[in-house]
Structure formats: C-alpha cells, structure tokens
Design an enzyme around this catalytic site. Structure first.
Site, mmCIF file in Angstrom:
data_model
loop_
_atom_site.group_PDB
_atom_site.id
_atom_site.type_symbol
_atom_site.label_atom_id
_atom_site.label_comp_id
_atom_site.label_asym_id
_atom_site.label_seq_id
_atom_site.Cartn_x
_atom_site.Cartn_y
_atom_site.Cartn_z
ATOM 1 N N LEU A 125 0.203 -2.193 4.392
ATOM 2 C CA LEU A 125 1.435 -2.002 3.987
ATOM 3 C C LEU A 125 1.652 -2.516 2.595
ATOM 4 C CD1 LEU A 125 2.982 -3.750 7.273
ATOM 5 C CD2 LEU A 125 3.088 -1.367 6.941
ATOM 6 N N THR A 126 2.022 -1.520 1.784
ATOM 7 C CA THR A 126 2.251 -1.990 0.402
ATOM 8 C C THR A 126 3.502 -2.732 0.249
ATOM 9 O OG1 THR A 126 0.927 -0.055 -0.399
ATOM 10 C CG2 THR A 126 2.495 -1.000 -2.041
ATOM 11 N N GLN A 162 -7.957 -1.800 1.409
ATOM 12 C CA GLN A 162 -7.703 -0.278 1.242
ATOM 13 C C GLN A 162 -7.673 0.242 -0.368
ATOM 14 O OE1 GLN A 162 -3.873 1.827 1.551
ATOM 15 N NE2 GLN A 162 -4.869 2.344 3.470
ATOM 16 N N CYS A 176 -1.186 8.119 0.993
ATOM 17 C CA CYS A 176 0.030 7.708 0.348
ATOM 18 C C CYS A 176 0.716 8.829 -0.410
ATOM 19 C CB CYS A 176 -0.326 6.784 -0.898
ATOM 20 S SG CYS A 176 0.858 6.112 -2.044
ATOM 21 N N LYS A 192 -7.642 6.589 5.790
ATOM 22 C CA LYS A 192 -6.111 6.659 6.425
ATOM 23 C C LYS A 192 -5.756 8.097 5.960
ATOM 24 C CE LYS A 192 -1.771 5.816 6.586
ATOM 25 N NZ LYS A 192 -1.191 5.015 5.801
#
Length: 266
Positions: A35-36, A93, A123, A162
């Site tokens: 979670l950025t 990540q 993303c 991901k």
C-alpha cells in the site's frame, strides 16, 4: 507459483513439477498487500498485532534506489526497505523494466534483510506508466516474461509479481500473463481484480481471478486457458483467441522524475 488475490487471499496453488520457494511462507497466511503511502513501517508493525503474517513494503523505484546508493545517502527509497522487528516475513516491492537495473536493486534489497522481492506490474498512475513501469508492463506479456525470467534467475531472493487484469485501455489478458510468468520462473502471483483503467471505480472481478486460479490448479500453474471468462459449460476443445498487443504507451512522457510522488492507488 502461487496465485492469490490483492488484499484478500483467494486461493493459492503449488504447481508441479516446479515447487515455489514461497509456497510454505505464503500459503494460508494473512497477507498485507503493498500500500503506497499506507503500508509504511509503523502501520505494518501495528498490523502484526492484528494477525498479519506476511507483509510488503511500499513500492520502491529501482532506478531511484540505485541513485541513492551511488550518492551514499539515505533517501526515501532506502527508507522503504526498512523492516519492523516484529515482521515475520517481509517482501520489498520494486518498479523496474530493466533486468540489469532490477538485479542491482535486488542485491540492495537482499542486503537490507528482505525475504523476497515483488515486481510491481499493477500500478496505474501516470508517474509509473509514462516510464513503462507498473501496469504498462502488461501490454507485452512476452517482454514482461523475459524481464521476470532475468530477475528470477539472477536474484538471490524469490521473485513474486503483482498484476492487474489488463493495462490501461488494453484488453483483459491476465490468463496469458499468468501462464507466461509461470514459465518465466515467478515464485508467486498477486492478482488485483481490476484493469488499470478501472483504478478503483469498479468492483473487483473475482470470477476472472477464480478462472486463473482454477487454471493454475488444473495445469500445474503454467499456460492457463487464454479465455479469461469462466464458462459453466466449456467447450472441451476451445479455440484460443489471445488478446492482441495494444501497442506502446501513447504518452511515453519525458525521462524519470528523480523525486516521484506516487498516488496511493495501486
């Protein structure tokens, strides 16, 4: 290769004949997705108290991490490598589209004490896609597989990936991508059940995720059926119709921003 959904584990499959080095550490565990801006160290440390067993750090731009290392300074990317003392199994990540760059970053990640590396191919933000990072990598499964093969073959840590269901404006090609990533040596696959165009505006498509997981079980993890739409009465001899390559990003943009400030929607 393990197949599991973004945020909530849907199902995990251990392929044959190649067993995943992440099977035991991930299967059946409570996993906190990357979670950025949200998945920082204090938050992850707190999540352990509520049952978190596997965690991901915030996305790290590999190129900027290498620049910080060359300058001998502790910058924001290196800070994202830090691990809380109570994190049981921790992955970093990274965002990269280059094998050499990715392996150099992977070496730094390994030295920082991480247990595995996760390649971000989900993303959707412009800061990433304009540099052909994140979900933009889904446009060309063959090229993505080559990248993953290089990273998995040269890294001392297992490499997971991901993904989303499709790149921005592209057709859903998750089945083709999943098969290619298995053959490339990915140790695990996290599926976010939306396309890059969806961002968070639509509900996740759990049916497509289930189809990919079922294919992983049926085929040992590799070469899933290229038709991502589950059919209750499938043709015993389906005619594959692979998704076309939607082509390069129409807005490639300028070069990398040395101080990216990504949006938290991954």
């Amino acid at each position: 290769m393990l197949a599991f959904a973004h945020n909530v584990p849907l199902s995990m499959c251990t392929p044959a004949p190649r067993a995943s080095p992440l099977s035991e550490p991930l299967q059946g565990k409570m996993i906190l997705a990357p979670l950025t801006r949200g998945g920082n160290l204090p938050f992850r440390r707190l999540c352990v108290d509520y049952g978190m067993e596997v965690s991901f750090g915030e996305m790290v731009y590999a190129r900027n991490l290498l620049k910080e290392a060359q300058r001998g300074r502790n910058g924001p990317e290196q800070a994202r490598l830090r691990r809380a003392p109570n994190e049981q199994f921790f992955g970093v990540q990274i965002a990269t589209n280059d094998i050499e760059e990715g392996l150099a970053a992977a070496k730094i990640v390994a030295e920082s004490g991480a247990d595995f590396i996760d390649l971000n191919c989900g993303c959707p933000i412009y800061e990433a896609t304009r540099r052909n990072l994140g979900s933009a990598l889904l446009r060309n499964p063959e090229r993505l597989a080559s990248l993953v093969e290089g990273l998995a073959g040269g890294s001392s840590l297992p490499v997971s990936v991901k993904v989303r269901l499709a790149a921005m404006g592209g057709e859903v090609n998750i089945n083709e991508v999943a098969g290619a990533l298995y053959e490339a040596g990915a140790a695990a696959l996290t599926i976010h059940g939306r396309t890059a165009s969806d961002r968070y505006t639509k509900a996740a498509d759990w049916a497509v995720i289930a189809c990919v997981v079922d294919d992983c079980r049926a085929r040992g993890g590799g070469n899933p059926n290229p038709n991502p739409n589950p059919d209750p009465d499938p043709d015993p001899d389906p005619d594959p119709d692979p998704d076309p390559d939607p082509g390069p990003d129409p807005n490639p943009g300028p070069g990398p921003n040395p101080n990216p400030n990504p949006n938290p929607s991954h």
